[in-house]
Design a protein around this motif. Structure first.
Motif, PDB file in Angstrom:
ATOM      1  N   GLY A 120      -3.729  -2.280  11.046  1.00 55.38           N
ATOM      2  CA  GLY A 120      -3.960  -3.519  10.280  1.00 55.38           C
ATOM      3  C   GLY A 120      -3.638  -3.336   8.710  1.00 55.38           C
ATOM      4  N   VAL A 121      -4.053  -2.168   8.272  1.00 60.01           N
ATOM      5  CA  VAL A 121      -3.896  -1.618   6.819  1.00 60.01           C
ATOM      6  C   VAL A 121      -2.264  -1.640   6.505  1.00 60.01           C
ATOM      7  N   ALA A 122      -1.894  -0.851   7.496  1.00 61.12           N
ATOM      8  CA  ALA A 122      -0.341  -0.549   7.245  1.00 61.12           C
ATOM      9  C   ALA A 122       0.399  -1.844   7.284  1.00 61.12           C
ATOM     10  N   VAL A 123       0.301  -2.812   8.130  1.00 56.50           N
ATOM     11  CA  VAL A 123       0.992  -4.291   8.379  1.00 56.50           C
ATOM     12  C   VAL A 123       0.618  -5.032   7.061  1.00 56.50           C
ATOM     13  N   ALA A 124      -0.833  -5.116   6.624  1.00 57.81           N
ATOM     14  CA  ALA A 124      -1.028  -5.703   5.374  1.00 57.81           C
ATOM     15  C   ALA A 124      -0.441  -5.273   4.132  1.00 57.81           C
ATOM     16  N   ALA A 125      -0.354  -4.081   4.149  1.00 56.43           N
ATOM     17  CA  ALA A 125       0.205  -3.278   2.838  1.00 56.43           C
ATOM     18  C   ALA A 125       1.794  -4.018   2.602  1.00 56.43           C
ATOM     19  N   ILE A 126       2.507  -4.293   3.490  1.00 61.45           N
ATOM     20  CA  ILE A 126       3.832  -4.606   3.520  1.00 61.45           C
ATOM     21  C   ILE A 126       3.877  -5.961   2.819  1.00 61.45           C
ATOM     22  N   PRO A 127       3.460  -7.067   3.033  1.00 59.28           N
ATOM     23  CA  PRO A 127       3.460  -8.140   2.035  1.00 59.28           C
ATOM     24  C   PRO A 127       2.814  -7.995   0.707  1.00 59.28           C
ATOM     25  N   LEU A 128       1.567  -7.253   0.718  1.00 60.28           N
ATOM     26  CA  LEU A 128       0.868  -7.125  -0.471  1.00 60.28           C
ATOM     27  C   LEU A 128       1.726  -6.305  -1.453  1.00 60.28           C
ATOM     28  N   LEU A 129       2.603  -5.270  -1.058  1.00 64.66           N
ATOM     29  CA  LEU A 129       3.258  -4.322  -1.932  1.00 64.66           C
ATOM     30  C   LEU A 129       4.472  -5.464  -2.213  1.00 64.66           C
ATOM     31  N   GLN A 130       4.843  -6.179  -1.350  1.00 67.21           N
ATOM     32  CA  GLN A 130       6.117  -7.221  -1.802  1.00 67.21           C
ATOM     33  C   GLN A 130       5.704  -8.240  -2.673  1.00 67.21           C
ATOM     34  N   PHE A 131       4.478  -8.682  -2.544  1.00 66.82           N
ATOM     35  CA  PHE A 131       4.203  -9.795  -3.680  1.00 66.82           C
ATOM     36  C   PHE A 131       3.920  -8.968  -5.004  1.00 66.82           C
ATOM     37  N   ALA A 132       3.736  -7.851  -4.944  1.00 63.70           N
ATOM     38  CA  ALA A 132       3.600  -7.045  -6.384  1.00 63.70           C
ATOM     39  C   ALA A 132       4.890  -6.480  -6.810  1.00 63.70           C
ATOM     40  N   SER A 133       5.872  -6.672  -6.042  1.00 58.46           N
ATOM     41  CA  SER A 133       7.251  -6.322  -6.148  1.00 58.46           C
ATOM     42  C   SER A 133       7.416  -4.790  -6.413  1.00 58.46           C
ATOM     43  N   ILE A 134       6.683  -3.963  -5.686  1.00 61.02           N
ATOM     44  CA  ILE A 134       6.922  -2.634  -5.561  1.00 61.02           C
ATOM     45  C   ILE A 134       7.107  -2.038  -4.254  1.00 61.02           C
ATOM     46  N   LEU A 135       7.455  -2.945  -3.148  1.00 58.68           N
ATOM     47  CA  LEU A 135       7.909  -2.468  -2.039  1.00 58.68           C
ATOM     48  C   LEU A 135       9.223  -1.904  -1.858  1.00 58.68           C
ATOM     49  N   GLN A 136       9.185  -0.674  -1.832  1.00 56.44           N
ATOM     50  CA  GLN A 136      10.684  -0.208  -1.328  1.00 56.44           C
ATOM     51  C   GLN A 136      10.936   0.184  -0.159  1.00 56.44           C
ATOM     52  N   PHE A 137      12.220   0.278   0.365  1.00 59.62           N
ATOM     53  CA  PHE A 137      12.501   0.272   1.971  1.00 59.62           C
ATOM     54  C   PHE A 137      11.841   1.521   2.553  1.00 59.62           C
ATOM     55  N   TRP A 138      11.912   2.892   1.763  1.00 55.67           N
ATOM     56  CA  TRP A 138      11.437   3.950   2.552  1.00 55.67           C
ATOM     57  C   TRP A 138       9.919   3.706   2.590  1.00 55.67           C
ATOM     58  N   ASP A 193       6.244 -13.130   5.557  1.00 49.25           N
ATOM     59  CA  ASP A 193       5.234 -12.427   4.712  1.00 49.25           C
ATOM     60  C   ASP A 193       3.761 -12.782   5.097  1.00 49.25           C
ATOM     61  N   THR A 194       3.636 -14.088   5.292  1.00 54.90           N
ATOM     62  CA  THR A 194       2.358 -14.815   5.713  1.00 54.90           C
ATOM     63  C   THR A 194       1.980 -14.290   7.106  1.00 54.90           C
ATOM     64  N   ASP A 227      -1.174 -11.370  11.244  1.00 55.75           N
ATOM     65  CA  ASP A 227      -0.917 -10.177  12.239  1.00 55.75           C
ATOM     66  C   ASP A 227      -2.004  -8.955  11.651  1.00 55.75           C
ATOM     67  N   ALA A 228      -2.242  -8.657  10.517  1.00 57.75           N
ATOM     68  CA  ALA A 228      -3.350  -7.737  10.031  1.00 57.75           C
ATOM     69  C   ALA A 228      -4.598  -8.020  10.376  1.00 57.75           C
ATOM     70  N   ALA A 229      -4.824  -9.504  10.203  1.00 57.17           N
ATOM     71  CA  ALA A 229      -6.109  -9.944  10.526  1.00 57.17           C
ATOM     72  C   ALA A 229      -6.535  -9.905  11.981  1.00 57.17           C
ATOM     73  N   THR A 230      -5.410  -9.995  12.839  1.00 53.34           N
ATOM     74  CA  THR A 230      -5.634  -9.761  14.452  1.00 53.34           C
ATOM     75  C   THR A 230      -6.339  -8.191  14.651  1.00 53.34           C
ATOM     76  N   PHE A 231      -5.705  -7.577  13.938  1.00 54.95           N
ATOM     77  CA  PHE A 231      -6.298  -6.086  13.929  1.00 54.95           C
ATOM     78  C   PHE A 231      -7.684  -5.851  13.827  1.00 54.95           C
ATOM     79  N   ALA A 232      -7.746  -6.473  12.510  1.00 54.62           N
ATOM     80  CA  ALA A 232      -9.177  -6.443  12.014  1.00 54.62           C
ATOM     81  C   ALA A 232     -10.216  -7.171  12.951  1.00 54.62           C
ATOM     82  N   VAL A 233      -9.834  -8.012  13.830  1.00 57.46           N
ATOM     83  CA  VAL A 233     -10.755  -8.594  14.659  1.00 57.46           C
ATOM     84  C   VAL A 233     -10.899  -7.821  15.957  1.00 57.46           C
ATOM     85  N   ALA A 234      -9.626  -7.449  16.321  1.00 60.32           N
ATOM     86  CA  ALA A 234      -9.764  -6.360  17.487  1.00 60.32           C
ATOM     87  C   ALA A 234     -10.587  -5.263  17.472  1.00 60.32           C
TER      88      ALA A 234
END
Length: 433
Positions: free
Chosen positions: A87-105, A172-173, A178-185
């Protein structure tokens, strides 16, 4: 009153089924949402493929080596940690993208993290099924049917919703959902098995050390190698899953594009197969304990193997293929519950995690090669030749339960495991269900 409806505490089983359903739905959203996210943000199909590889490889490696770790940490802790980490890893993808700091690696590293934790979590939940069934006063066959049915329902529903959600909300949404589903499970599973002794760390004969870990890991693989039925199941599944992946990722899409009505027919065919597979799993869970496993398994695999390849090779219309895929879906729906029941009855509790990890890893090793091989074969031999060749290999694989006598042990009771010898005592020939 049927045995399946004896009194028992079904709350742990139902809670785990719900947690697994939510977790698998989240994984399916990830598998569809991340490639679309990569394509939207980079426009590169090659990068989407690289991300998929980065997700798959750690999952295979984790399945290969984490069996003893799950036993020592406890299945409850591992499953909860798996969902939270994913959940944390998946949520980090759009959040980093929103902050314009997500790199491909960074994206590749985050998806590798989801793959690394996903496989141990699935194993930790799966091996608890016998204990949950016993607590619920339910036959293992029925519980396995419900477990597989819930997984198929989650995959089918999530796959259908993912496309709509991506189109309406954006990839991204969808990843945040998706991250929320892991937080529920995670808390759902933790609550469901809190009083289950089998979910806690297993008692250990010796303290943690590298030699002890190596011995425990090897013990699971030795058990598979020394049990002809389990080894046969593992090898047969390895071959057929690779062919199934080649069918779903290359052969069927090419056939739909060149012979049928494109993506619309492809979606309808997959929906028909998935719906009928879910139906087959639930029906077998309800009535499967009344029938011998070996004949049902053998007939179902023969029905589910060759026919679709032949029909696709010799028809360019939708209806015949839709009918055969619906029939095959019903047949395939009974396979996983049978294989799960046989595995749980054959493998003793103290080795169950390690054996299940080993068999899962074996299947995952060959799956990506199926699509690659099928695609290359279509380019060299043509679609017609590739379909008939894949169908022929599938037929040979599904004939194994007919040819080799070890498969008839599906209908025999479990043998005790002598851990001091690391082997199975011989079973009396007279002991037959």
């Amino acid at each position: 009153m049927p045995e399946d409806f004896l009194t028992g505490d079904r709350r742990p089983l139902m809670t785990v089924l719900a947690a697994n359903l939510v977790s698998i739905a989240g994984s399916c959203l990830t598998y569809m949402g991340v490639p679309w996210f990569v394509l939207q943000s980079t426009g590169s199909a090659a990068k989407a493929g690289i991300v998929a590889f980065c997700t798959l490889l750690p999952a295979v490696l984790a399945a290969l080596v984490t069996g003893p770790v799950i036993d020592r940490m406890g299945r409850r802790r591992v499953s909860v940690a798996s969902d939270l980490a994913c959940g944390v890893a998946v949520a980090a993808i759009p959040l980093l993208q929103f902050a314009s700091i997500l790199q491909f690696w960074v994206l590749c590293a985050l998806m590798a993290l989801t793959g690394l934790f996903r496989a141990p979590g699935e194993t930790a939940r799966g091996v608890l099924l016998p204990a949950l069934a016993e607590r619920a006063g339910m036959t293992l066959t029925r519980a396995a049917g419900l477990y597989d049915g819930a997984a198929r329902c989650a995959a089918l529903t999530a796959s259908a919703l993912a496309g709509v959600l991506i189109a309406v909300l954006g990839a991204d949404t969808v990843l945040l959902i998706d991250a929320a589903t892991f937080a529920v499970a995670a808390p759902l599973f933790a609550f469901g098995v809190r009083d289950l002794p089998e979910a806690q760390p297993m008692p250990q004969v010796e303290p943690p050390s590298l030699p002890a870990y190596q011995r425990e890991l090897a013990e699971g693989y030795r058990f598979v190698a020394a049990t002809p039925l389990l080894l046969g199941l593992c090898l047969m599944t390895l071959v057929t899953r690779g062919l199934d992946q080649g069918w779903s990722a290359a052969l069927l899409p090419v056939h739909a594009r060149t012979e049928l009505d494109g993506a619309i027919d492809l979606g309808l065919l997959n929906a028909a197969f998935g719906t009928c597979a879910l139906t087959g799993a639930l029906i077998y869970g309800a009535v499967g304990s009344r029938f011998r496993r070996w004949p049902v398994f053998t007939i179902a695999f023969l029905i589910g193997g060759l026919p679709r390849f032949v029909v696709a090779a010799f028809t360019d219309t939708f209806t015949p293929l839709a009918v055969i895929m619906a029939v095959e879906g019903l047949a395939f729906g009974v396979l996983n519950p049978i294989m799960a029941t046989v595995t749980y009855e054959t493998v003793p509790e103290e080795l169950r995690t390690r054996v299940l990890s080993a068999t899962t890893a074996a299947v995952q090793l060959v799956t990506p090669l199926g699509a690659l091989t099928a695609g290359l074969f279509v380019d060299t031999a043509g679609l017609h030749g590739a379909l008939l060749t894949a169908g022929g290999v599938y037929l040979l694989a599904t004939l194994c339960p007919v040819i080799f006598p070890a498969w008839r042990q599906m209908d025999r009771s479990r043998r005790p495991y002598d851990r001091t010898k690391g082997s199975l005592p011989r079973r009396s020939k007279a002991k037959q269900i």
